[in-house]
Design a protein around this motif. Structure first.
Motif, PDB file in Angstrom:
ATOM      1  N   THR A   6       0.851  -1.188   0.000  1.00  0.00           N
ATOM      2  CA  THR A   6       0.000   0.000   0.000  1.00  0.00           C
ATOM      3  C   THR A   6       0.890   1.244   0.000  1.00  0.00           C
ATOM      4  OG1 THR A   6      -0.137   0.190   2.410  1.00  0.00           O
ATOM      5  CG2 THR A   6      -1.741  -1.252   1.328  1.00  0.00           C
ATOM      6  N   ALA A  70       1.822  -7.846   3.894  1.00  0.00           N
ATOM      7  CA  ALA A  70       1.474  -6.514   3.375  1.00  0.00           C
ATOM      8  C   ALA A  70       2.285  -5.455   4.099  1.00  0.00           C
ATOM      9  CB  ALA A  70      -0.019  -6.240   3.538  1.00  0.00           C
ATOM     10  N   TYR A  71       2.552  -4.369   3.378  1.00  0.00           N
ATOM     11  CA  TYR A  71       3.175  -3.188   3.977  1.00  0.00           C
ATOM     12  C   TYR A  71       2.122  -2.091   4.061  1.00  0.00           C
ATOM     13  CZ  TYR A  71       7.887  -5.120   3.535  1.00  0.00           C
ATOM     14  OH  TYR A  71       9.022  -5.894   3.675  1.00  0.00           O
ATOM     15  N   TYR A  72       1.978  -1.529   5.262  1.00  0.00           N
ATOM     16  CA  TYR A  72       1.036  -0.430   5.455  1.00  0.00           C
ATOM     17  C   TYR A  72       1.834   0.875   5.488  1.00  0.00           C
ATOM     18  CZ  TYR A  72      -3.018   2.141   7.143  1.00  0.00           C
ATOM     19  OH  TYR A  72      -4.058   3.028   7.256  1.00  0.00           O
ATOM     20  N   GLU A  88      -6.898   8.935   8.929  1.00  0.00           N
ATOM     21  CA  GLU A  88      -5.955   7.836   9.145  1.00  0.00           C
ATOM     22  C   GLU A  88      -6.612   6.695   9.914  1.00  0.00           C
ATOM     23  OE1 GLU A  88      -2.369   9.503  10.828  1.00  0.00           O
ATOM     24  OE2 GLU A  88      -1.585   9.912   8.818  1.00  0.00           O
ATOM     25  N   THR A  91      -8.950   4.870   7.471  1.00  0.00           N
ATOM     26  CA  THR A  91      -8.147   4.104   6.517  1.00  0.00           C
ATOM     27  C   THR A  91      -7.636   2.808   7.140  1.00  0.00           C
ATOM     28  OG1 THR A  91      -7.460   6.129   5.388  1.00  0.00           O
ATOM     29  CG2 THR A  91      -6.115   4.190   5.033  1.00  0.00           C
ATOM     30  N   ALA A  92      -7.158   2.870   8.378  1.00  0.00           N
ATOM     31  CA  ALA A  92      -6.634   1.674   9.049  1.00  0.00           C
ATOM     32  C   ALA A  92      -7.736   0.647   9.281  1.00  0.00           C
ATOM     33  CB  ALA A  92      -5.984   2.063  10.375  1.00  0.00           C
ATOM     34  N   PHE A  95      -8.520  -0.944   5.995  1.00  0.00           N
ATOM     35  CA  PHE A  95      -7.444  -1.878   5.635  1.00  0.00           C
ATOM     36  C   PHE A  95      -7.659  -3.225   6.324  1.00  0.00           C
ATOM     37  CE2 PHE A  95      -3.274  -3.727   6.685  1.00  0.00           C
ATOM     38  CZ  PHE A  95      -2.685  -3.809   5.426  1.00  0.00           C
ATOM     39  N   ASN A  96      -7.964  -3.192   7.616  1.00  0.00           N
ATOM     40  CA  ASN A  96      -8.235  -4.431   8.355  1.00  0.00           C
ATOM     41  C   ASN A  96      -9.398  -5.203   7.728  1.00  0.00           C
ATOM     42  OD1 ASN A  96      -6.216  -3.898  10.177  1.00  0.00           O
ATOM     43  ND2 ASN A  96      -7.557  -3.372  11.880  1.00  0.00           N
ATOM     44  N   VAL A 107       1.645  -8.119   8.618  1.00  0.00           N
ATOM     45  CA  VAL A 107       1.579  -6.740   8.116  1.00  0.00           C
ATOM     46  C   VAL A 107       2.714  -5.959   8.764  1.00  0.00           C
ATOM     47  CG1 VAL A 107       0.282  -4.568   8.155  1.00  0.00           C
ATOM     48  CG2 VAL A 107      -0.889  -6.716   7.623  1.00  0.00           C
ATOM     49  N   TYR A 109       4.092  -2.182   9.438  1.00  0.00           N
ATOM     50  CA  TYR A 109       3.630  -0.791   9.478  1.00  0.00           C
ATOM     51  C   TYR A 109       4.787   0.116   9.865  1.00  0.00           C
ATOM     52  CZ  TYR A 109       1.301   3.360  11.489  1.00  0.00           C
ATOM     53  OH  TYR A 109       0.934   4.640  11.820  1.00  0.00           O
ATOM     54  N   LEU A 133      -4.434  -1.389  13.849  1.00  0.00           N
ATOM     55  CA  LEU A 133      -3.875  -2.489  13.062  1.00  0.00           C
ATOM     56  C   LEU A 133      -3.646  -3.737  13.912  1.00  0.00           C
ATOM     57  CD1 LEU A 133      -1.307  -0.593  10.774  1.00  0.00           C
ATOM     58  CD2 LEU A 133      -3.567  -1.454  10.161  1.00  0.00           C
TER      59      LEU A 133
END
Length: 474
Positions: A6, A70-72, A88, A91-92, A95-96, A107, A109, A133
């Motif tokens: 991401t 995954a990279y956050y 933010e 968005t988090a 993402f979850n 993941v 972060y 996260l």
């Protein structure tokens, strides 16, 4: 491993992507606009791209179920002053939810160091995202970094602007705050080092370089590396708002980023230990080495990414696609045509426009216009351009934004981000008869917009006329 990246078009994502490919991973890049993914053709052929806006409605079918990690790398600090923390958090959570039906194991972060009891809004938001996260159905590895030093990073570019332009500075007291800068190369080493390492699962680590320095010391050391001296006088009377304006006018940063940075610069960002460094067996680079490495990249024209190319470094923060159709009605135009002999050489000239090259005619007038724009709250000319001869859609180009850059179609389209009473486009195109078309289109807002256009029309006659002539020279 199959990896979801991401923020792939961001400063860190653009640096991490080639390393992941070099390590043999299969990479899926998650971006809001696929057209803005600024990578070369050979890289594009090695990756899969999915368009996802984590602030919009969730469509789980966009992400493959068989991803391993995954990279956050998503954040909204530069997009607003008031509500970036709310964005933010949304968005988090999104993402979850996106990853809830996948087979993901880990993941990673990248966050900020949060060791003080009272945090800035920016760092508090990063910590909140971390907490969200941790609620996902995966193992989380959090890397908490201080300021990142590398070619194109916002921290490095601000230090560079201050160091190169101001031999004597009167500074606010936050320059005495301690920080632990880290080289971008070390960030990438940490990000790849924890991938698949079960010893790092469900843990948060502080990461930093070997030096703990105040911002004042960082400015002095920058000058030493560059071979000159600077003098810094610290005064206690500069408020956060004045400090933000000071950063905004002296450096290439946007005002939204400046005010959030100043808020965070009052906090000490020093790593509490080097546990992860010991675990991975990594040796980090000193602050001076980080500066030297950054300039090697700059001198070799190898800057992969810059924070200035972020869409929120300018005046528009929504979808660029809505601006790509140049309006035909209710507009004012300056159109110029000139037959050319060497199509390839002229295209090369067009692709080098702006930045250090300048605008091929009346560069002093362009600089005056940039200075006036900066005074009026616009980006001015200080963003320059990331690459001297490469342009990608979405790139910043002085106070323009690249909407379309298609060398095969022989067309470059720019949208103005300077402050003005209207909207402006600048287009360069070579037709099938080897004629160069240069068109400035302006859609005025009311009478003020029309008065603005006609007041600068005499300058257009000389500037645009001289520009097309010089662009045509080979």
């Amino acid at each position: 491993m199959k990896i979801l990246l991401t923020g792939a078009n961001g400063y860190i994502g653009m640096r991490l992507l080639p390393r992941l490919l070099a390590l043999g991973h299969e990479v899926i890049c998650a971006v809001r606009d696929e057209k803005r993914l600024s990578v070369e053709k050979d890289v594009r052929e090695q990756i899969k791209v999915v368009e996802i806006d984590f602030l919009e409605d969730i469509d789980k079918s966009k992400i493959p179920k068989d991803i391993d990690a995954a990279y956050y790398l998503i954040h909204s600090m530069t997009s607003s002053i008031d509500d970036f923390d709310e964005k933010e958090a949304i968005t988090a959570k999104s993402f979850n939810e996106y990853l809830s039906d996948t087979n993901i194991k880990q993941v990673v972060y990248l966050s900020g160091i949060v060791n003080e009891k009272k945090l800035s809004k920016h760092l508090s938001s990063r910590k909140n995202v971390e907490d969200i996260l941790y609620q996902g159905n995966f193992d989380l590895t959090v890397l908490r970094a201080g300021i990142i030093v590398g070619s194109g990073s916002s921290s490095f570019e601000i230090i560079r602007d201050l160091g190169e332009k101001l031999p004597f500075m009167i500074t606010p007291k936050w320059v005495l705050t301690k920080s632990q800068p880290i080289a971008i190369r070390d960030i990438i080493n940490f990000l790849t080092g924890v991938l698949g390492n079960q010893k790092t699962y469900d843990q948060s680590f502080d990461i930093g370089g070997p030096d703990v320095l105040t911002y004042k010391e960082m400015l002095h050391k920058y000058a030493e590396v560059r071979g000159f001296k600077n003098w810094i006088l610290t005064v206690p009377i500069m408020t956060p708002k004045l400090s933000s304006y000071w950063l905004y006018f002296v450096t290439s940063t946007s005002y939204k980023l400046a005010i959030n940075l100043v808020d965070s610069m009052k906090m000490e960002v020093v790593a509490k230990d080097d546990k992860l460094q010991q675990l991975l067996g990594l040796k980090t680079h000193s602050y001076e080495q980080a500066i030297e490495m950054a300039f090697k990249k700059i001198e070799q024209n190898l800057v992969l990414s810059s924070w200035k190319d972020s869409i929120v470094s300018g005046q528009i923060s929504d979808d660029l696609e809505k601006y790509i159709q140049v309006p035909k009605y209710g507009v004012l135009k300056d159109e110029k045509r000139l037959p050319i002999k060497n199509e390839s050489a002229v295209l090369d000239n067009i692709w080098r426009i702006g930045g250090e090259q300048g605008w091929y005619y009346g560069n002093r007038l362009w600089k005056i216009r940039g200075f006036l724009d900066k005074l009026n709250g616009g980006p001015g000319l200080r963003r320059g351009r990331t690459h001297p001869d490469k342009i990608f859609p979405g790139d910043a180009l002085d106070f323009w934004r690249v909407l379309l850059a298609d060398k095969k179609a022989k067309r470059l389209l720019l949208f103005a981000e300077m402050r003005m009473p209207g909207e402006a486009w600048l287009e360069f195109k070579i037709d099938e008869h080897n004629v160069l078309h240069q068109t400035a289109t302006f859609r005025p807002k009311g009478l003020r917009g029309r008065l603005y256009w006609y007041s600068i029309l005499p300058f257009h006659y000389f500037i645009f006329g001289g520009m097309i002539k010089n662009l045509s020279k080979t």
